[in-house]
Write a protein that holds these residues in place. Structure first.
Motif, mmCIF file in Angstrom:
data_model
loop_
_atom_site.group_PDB
_atom_site.id
_atom_site.type_symbol
_atom_site.label_atom_id
_atom_site.label_comp_id
_atom_site.label_asym_id
_atom_site.label_seq_id
_atom_site.Cartn_x
_atom_site.Cartn_y
_atom_site.Cartn_z
ATOM 1 N N HIS A 1 26.312 31.961 34.839
ATOM 2 C CA HIS A 1 25.040 32.305 35.493
ATOM 3 C C HIS A 1 24.927 33.793 35.829
ATOM 4 O O HIS A 1 24.214 34.164 36.762
ATOM 5 N N GLY A 2 25.637 34.651 35.117
ATOM 6 C CA GLY A 2 25.519 36.082 35.347
ATOM 7 C C GLY A 2 26.372 36.623 36.471
ATOM 8 O O GLY A 2 26.193 37.779 36.885
ATOM 9 N N ALA A 3 27.293 35.833 36.984
ATOM 10 C CA ALA A 3 28.186 36.274 38.048
ATOM 11 C C ALA A 3 29.475 36.848 37.454
ATOM 12 O O ALA A 3 29.856 36.548 36.320
ATOM 13 N N TRP A 4 30.147 37.684 38.245
ATOM 14 C CA TRP A 4 31.457 38.199 37.836
ATOM 15 C C TRP A 4 32.289 38.537 39.066
ATOM 16 O O TRP A 4 31.750 38.703 40.171
ATOM 17 N N ILE A 5 33.599 38.631 38.866
ATOM 18 C CA ILE A 5 34.499 39.113 39.915
ATOM 19 C C ILE A 5 35.435 40.151 39.310
ATOM 20 O O ILE A 5 35.863 40.038 38.169
ATOM 21 N N ASP A 6 35.716 41.192 40.076
ATOM 22 C CA ASP A 6 36.766 42.158 39.765
ATOM 23 C C ASP A 6 37.913 41.915 40.734
ATOM 24 O O ASP A 6 37.686 41.784 41.954
ATOM 25 N N VAL A 7 39.141 41.880 40.235
ATOM 26 C CA VAL A 7 40.323 41.670 41.087
ATOM 27 C C VAL A 7 41.325 42.780 40.801
ATOM 28 O O VAL A 7 41.610 43.097 39.639
ATOM 29 N N LEU A 8 41.857 43.378 41.872
ATOM 30 C CA LEU A 8 42.885 44.402 41.749
ATOM 31 C C LEU A 8 43.966 44.137 42.789
ATOM 32 O O LEU A 8 43.780 44.423 43.978
ATOM 33 N N PRO A 9 45.097 43.554 42.372
ATOM 34 C CA PRO A 9 46.187 43.294 43.326
ATOM 35 C C PRO A 9 46.761 44.600 43.879
ATOM 36 O O PRO A 9 46.791 45.632 43.193
ATOM 37 N N ALA A 10 47.210 44.547 45.135
ATOM 38 C CA ALA A 10 47.885 45.677 45.787
ATOM 39 C C ALA A 10 47.079 46.970 45.645
ATOM 40 O O ALA A 10 47.624 48.029 45.329
ATOM 41 N N TRP A 11 45.768 46.874 45.881
ATOM 42 C CA TRP A 11 44.898 48.041 45.735
ATOM 43 C C TRP A 11 45.246 49.127 46.753
ATOM 44 O O TRP A 11 45.251 50.307 46.441
ATOM 45 N N ILE A 12 45.558 48.722 47.982
ATOM 46 C CA ILE A 12 45.806 49.667 49.063
ATOM 47 C C ILE A 12 47.308 49.769 49.331
ATOM 48 O O ILE A 12 47.943 48.780 49.709
ATOM 49 N N PRO A 13 47.917 50.938 49.155
ATOM 50 C CA PRO A 13 49.324 51.089 49.551
ATOM 51 C C PRO A 13 49.438 51.097 51.072
ATOM 52 O O PRO A 13 48.495 51.461 51.781
ATOM 53 N N GLY A 14 50.589 50.665 51.574
ATOM 54 C CA GLY A 14 50.764 50.599 53.023
ATOM 55 C C GLY A 14 49.914 49.540 53.676
ATOM 56 O O GLY A 14 49.562 49.644 54.855
ATOM 57 N N ALA A 15 49.569 48.480 52.931
ATOM 58 C CA ALA A 15 48.653 47.454 53.452
ATOM 59 C C ALA A 15 49.259 46.691 54.631
ATOM 60 O O ALA A 15 48.519 46.252 55.511
ATOM 61 N N ASP A 16 50.564 46.517 54.628
ATOM 62 C CA ASP A 16 51.174 45.776 55.738
ATOM 63 C C ASP A 16 51.088 46.578 57.038
ATOM 64 O O ASP A 16 50.833 46.022 58.115
ATOM 65 N N ALA A 17 51.278 47.894 56.948
ATOM 66 C CA ALA A 17 51.109 48.741 58.129
ATOM 67 C C ALA A 17 49.652 48.758 58.580
ATOM 68 O O ALA A 17 49.361 48.756 59.786
ATOM 69 N N LEU A 18 48.715 48.765 57.608
ATOM 70 C CA LEU A 18 47.297 48.687 57.956
ATOM 71 C C LEU A 18 46.995 47.398 58.687
ATOM 72 O O LEU A 18 46.252 47.392 59.684
ATOM 73 N N PHE A 19 47.545 46.288 58.209
ATOM 74 C CA PHE A 19 47.339 45.017 58.902
ATOM 75 C C PHE A 19 47.775 45.123 60.358
ATOM 76 O O PHE A 19 47.046 44.695 61.271
ATOM 77 N N GLU A 20 48.957 45.663 60.602
ATOM 78 C CA GLU A 20 49.475 45.747 61.970
ATOM 79 C C GLU A 20 48.566 46.601 62.840
ATOM 80 O O GLU A 20 48.295 46.263 64.003
#
Length: 205
Positions: A28-47
């Motif tokens: 139906h004209g939909a799409w998704i883009d996926v990029l694993p581990a896009w942001i470095p330091g993501a665990d520190a960002l979470f905290e």
């Protein structure tokens, strides 16, 4: 308890190039883009987000009773300072890559804290204020413990699953918000907390 990823590299500078994202065409004209581990330091960002964001609970009426929304929320309108400089970098990178295709920039950021497997969000599409025929994009950055994001055609059908966490990015575009729904289901297994950051253009929430 949140357990970090051994693959998370806090010493890298800036988001990975969005040209590395893999696009999947849906019906139906939909799409998704996926990029694993896009942001470095993501665990520190979470905290940092987990401790600094002014999280709030919400409730809503369901038939004849009021129930708590099963996650905590925080919302940043256009012009409001985001809670971490990394999110400013992320939004700038998304706009540089997608603004021409989208036709406008990402302007707002909604944050959701899923505290454990009991927190969830039901099937829905982000289309408030856009009209029944207007296409848009929603970009979701996930930090913290991975959770399953499900997508299925509106009206039912087989679901597509993507496990997102530790800095993973998914962008839902084309007709995705009109013709597909997405959800974060409850989990029966023990899972740690997760934060999703949803970047949206004006008129989508």
């Amino acid at each position: 308890m949140f357990q970090g990823s051994l693959l998370d590299r806090a010493d890298e500078a800036g988001p990975r190039p969005l040209s590395e994202a893999r696009r999947t065409r849906l019906a139906h004209g939909a799409w998704i883009d996926v990029l694993p581990a896009w942001i470095p330091g993501a665990d520190a960002l979470f905290e940092r987000l987990h401790t600094s964001v002014p999280w709030r609970g919400e409730s809503r009426r369901m038939y004849d009773r009021v129930v708590d929304v099963p996650r905590l929320l925080s919302f940043y309108n256009e012009g409001t300072e985001l809670p971490d400089p990394v999110l400013d970098e992320a939004k700038a990178a998304l706009n540089a890559h997608y603004e021409e295709e989208l036709g406008e920039p990402f302007r707002t950021a909604g944050l959701c804290l899923y505290r454990d497997g009991r927190d969830s969000v039901a099937w829905h599409g982000d289309r408030i204020g856009r009209g029944a025929r207007a296409d848009t994009m929603v970009a979701i950055l996930s930090v913290g413990a991975p959770r399953q994001l499900l997508l299925r055609p509106r009206g039912g059908g087989p679901a597509i699953k993507r496990e997102l966490g530790h800095g993973d990015l998914i962008v839902m575009g084309g007709s995705c918000q009109r013709t597909w729904d997405h959800a974060i289901p409850k989990s029966t297994r023990a899972v740690g907390p997760r934060i999703s950051i949803q970047f949206r253009p004006r008129g989508v929430r």
